[in-house]
Design a protein around this motif. Sequence first.
Motif, PDB file in Angstrom:
ATOM      1  N   ALA A 232       0.836  -1.191   0.000  1.00  0.00           N
ATOM      2  CA  ALA A 232       0.000   0.000   0.000  1.00  0.00           C
ATOM      3  C   ALA A 232       0.873   1.243   0.000  1.00  0.00           C
ATOM      4  N   HIS A 233       0.414   2.273  -0.628  1.00  0.00           N
ATOM      5  CA  HIS A 233       1.176   3.510  -0.640  1.00  0.00           C
ATOM      6  C   HIS A 233       0.360   4.676  -0.102  1.00  0.00           C
ATOM      7  N   ASN A 234      -0.904   4.801  -0.544  1.00  0.00           N
ATOM      8  CA  ASN A 234      -1.720   5.909  -0.044  1.00  0.00           C
ATOM      9  C   ASN A 234      -1.981   5.731   1.454  1.00  0.00           C
ATOM     10  N   SER A 235      -2.286   6.817   2.086  1.00  0.00           N
ATOM     11  CA  SER A 235      -2.494   6.758   3.542  1.00  0.00           C
ATOM     12  C   SER A 235      -3.845   6.121   3.876  1.00  0.00           C
ATOM     13  N   ARG A 236      -3.832   5.369   4.958  1.00  0.00           N
ATOM     14  CA  ARG A 236      -5.086   4.843   5.503  1.00  0.00           C
ATOM     15  C   ARG A 236      -5.742   5.937   6.333  1.00  0.00           C
ATOM     16  N   SER A 237      -7.105   5.898   6.385  1.00  0.00           N
ATOM     17  CA  SER A 237      -7.820   6.827   7.272  1.00  0.00           C
ATOM     18  C   SER A 237      -7.625   6.409   8.717  1.00  0.00           C
ATOM     19  N   GLN A 238      -7.778   5.130   8.973  1.00  0.00           N
ATOM     20  CA  GLN A 238      -7.625   4.591  10.323  1.00  0.00           C
ATOM     21  C   GLN A 238      -7.000   3.215  10.240  1.00  0.00           C
TER      22      GLN A 238
ATOM     23  N   ASP B  31     -12.001  11.166   7.753  1.00  0.00           N
ATOM     24  CA  ASP B  31     -11.876   9.779   7.290  1.00  0.00           C
ATOM     25  C   ASP B  31     -12.422   9.645   5.879  1.00  0.00           C
TER      26      ASP B  31
ATOM     27  N   ILE C 104     -10.435   8.872   2.170  1.00  0.00           N
ATOM     28  CA  ILE C 104     -10.795   7.790   1.241  1.00  0.00           C
ATOM     29  C   ILE C 104     -11.203   8.374  -0.110  1.00  0.00           C
TER      30      ILE C 104
ATOM     31  N   ASN D  51      -8.046   9.530  -1.969  1.00  0.00           N
ATOM     32  CA  ASN D  51      -7.300   8.392  -2.510  1.00  0.00           C
ATOM     33  C   ASN D  51      -7.966   7.843  -3.757  1.00  0.00           C
ATOM     34  N   THR D  52      -9.273   7.782  -3.730  1.00  0.00           N
ATOM     35  CA  THR D  52     -10.015   7.253  -4.873  1.00  0.00           C
ATOM     36  C   THR D  52      -9.939   8.209  -6.061  1.00  0.00           C
TER      37      THR D  52
END
Lengths: 269, 263
Positions: free
Chosen positions: A2-8, A23, A27, A30-31
């Motif tokens: 994974a490269h993009n940041s996770r929300s949580q 949050d 998302i 990223n999309t």
Amino acid sequence: MAHNSRSQPDSKYVTGFAPSGPDWINIDENTKKALNGTEGGSWAPAAPIIIGGAGVGIGCRLTLSGGGHWVSSPGNHMTMGELSFNDTPGFTTAVTRTRTAPIIGAKATDDLGIRANATLGTIEARRVGTRFMWQIRPLDHRAISSIIFYFRIGQSHGSVPDQMPRFRVVRVSATGVVQPLRAPDAATDFDGFITINPAPASGAAYYAAGAVQSITYTPTQYVLIGPDVLIDQYAYFAEIIDESGVNSLNGNIYHSARVTQLQGEIRPH
Amino acid sequence: MPGGLWPAGTIVWPKRMSELDQLASELVNAEDGGTWAPADPIILGDVTSRAITLSTVGSGITGSLRTARGVAGGLGILGTLETDFECVTPRTRSVCVPLCFAASAVDKLKLDIEMQSGGPRTRASGVTVDCVIPPECIHRGARLKEVVLYFKVGLSHPSLPATQPTMSVGRVSEDGSSFVFLRASGGGAVSVGAANAAAYYNSGNVQPLTYTCDQNHDPVSPDQQYYVVRWIEESGAGALADPMNVLIGAKLSFENITTLRNP
């Protein structure tokens, strides 16, 4: 990876978790920034997109433009035609190539009828009517658009000889079948030879003070499209019959044949 | 979930939310760029798809590139110019060429082709010999660094010839209107230069004669000219009328090969 940041982190996604505005925004962002593999589109990433791992497979045309390039860093290779040996590096539009076939090494029916001239790399006809030929080695799988012969008339002539020098190019199969690259027409004789046309008006014009002259042989058969030149089946030769008949003299000098081809792809020789 | 299962007021369960978050984080970011290492290959398009274009200066592919199969009548890799297929680092290359199949002399009766166990070679007997380098052996666009001629002195000499054989490399235009040497010094030629008769004969063994090019050699091209190796026989006091010297072959050394466009 994974490269993009996770929300949580996953540990936060438990019963009762209520996504916050940030949050959803994360998302959504990223999309929004993702490549659209279904509909396609244009992107201009601020930093290079690097994809390693198992790699990328491209089943359509890939175009490098605007300075794009492919560089094989050490240990990497360009492998052509994994499933088809006919894949070779080529050109979107065929490029013109020329190559000069030197005459030294020519073989004559009368071996003493030709000799090397004092001018480096030339052949001198010592007996009128001498017939000789040499290999021109065209590039494989490429059309031949013309062959230019360079020559000089060796002596001053009072009149134009009955038969001026004749020129042709032939291909010879492994079994000895000889085929001229010009079919008989108004400009050729039965064997596909061309000669100086129109004939000079005088012996002086024919001699041209001994200056270099040229004559262009334009094929009309066998080598007109790229795949026609087949060095796996044929050898190619330039052939000359020196002047003969009334008013003919020896001493003509022959230099080379320049072969012009259209190169659609890069192949070994 | 399929689109039909997203009615107004849908509550996203934590598990779904986690999945959505994870999937969004794995997408290829086409705006900011970045690095990905997919577990399986990413397949873009099929043979009927439209083109993918990398249009930014510096865009590139650095891994191995493999063409699986060109479409019907197509080719794997296409360039626009001959120079599109280039080497990151200029390469060097050596090519061995025979000198007997395109050898010529003014007096051809003094020029023989020998077919010995060592292979075909030219035997010069007191005559200047011109040997054409096959044009397909000239690496177009490269620099011809040197030519090494391999020869043998045919007979033992009681004394050293006053003028030992010389070798030169020349470039001839297609119409014979110009001839230039590929070396400025020594009148464009190099001499065998043996110290004495015994060294000159060298027991009849093969000897190398190196011709280092320093002019008209960068780049070389067989397009509208050709190249010859000229051997001028020994002469003067001590020279034999028929020394039976043998020219075996030559090794061409190219450098600064920057593109894949030979010949």
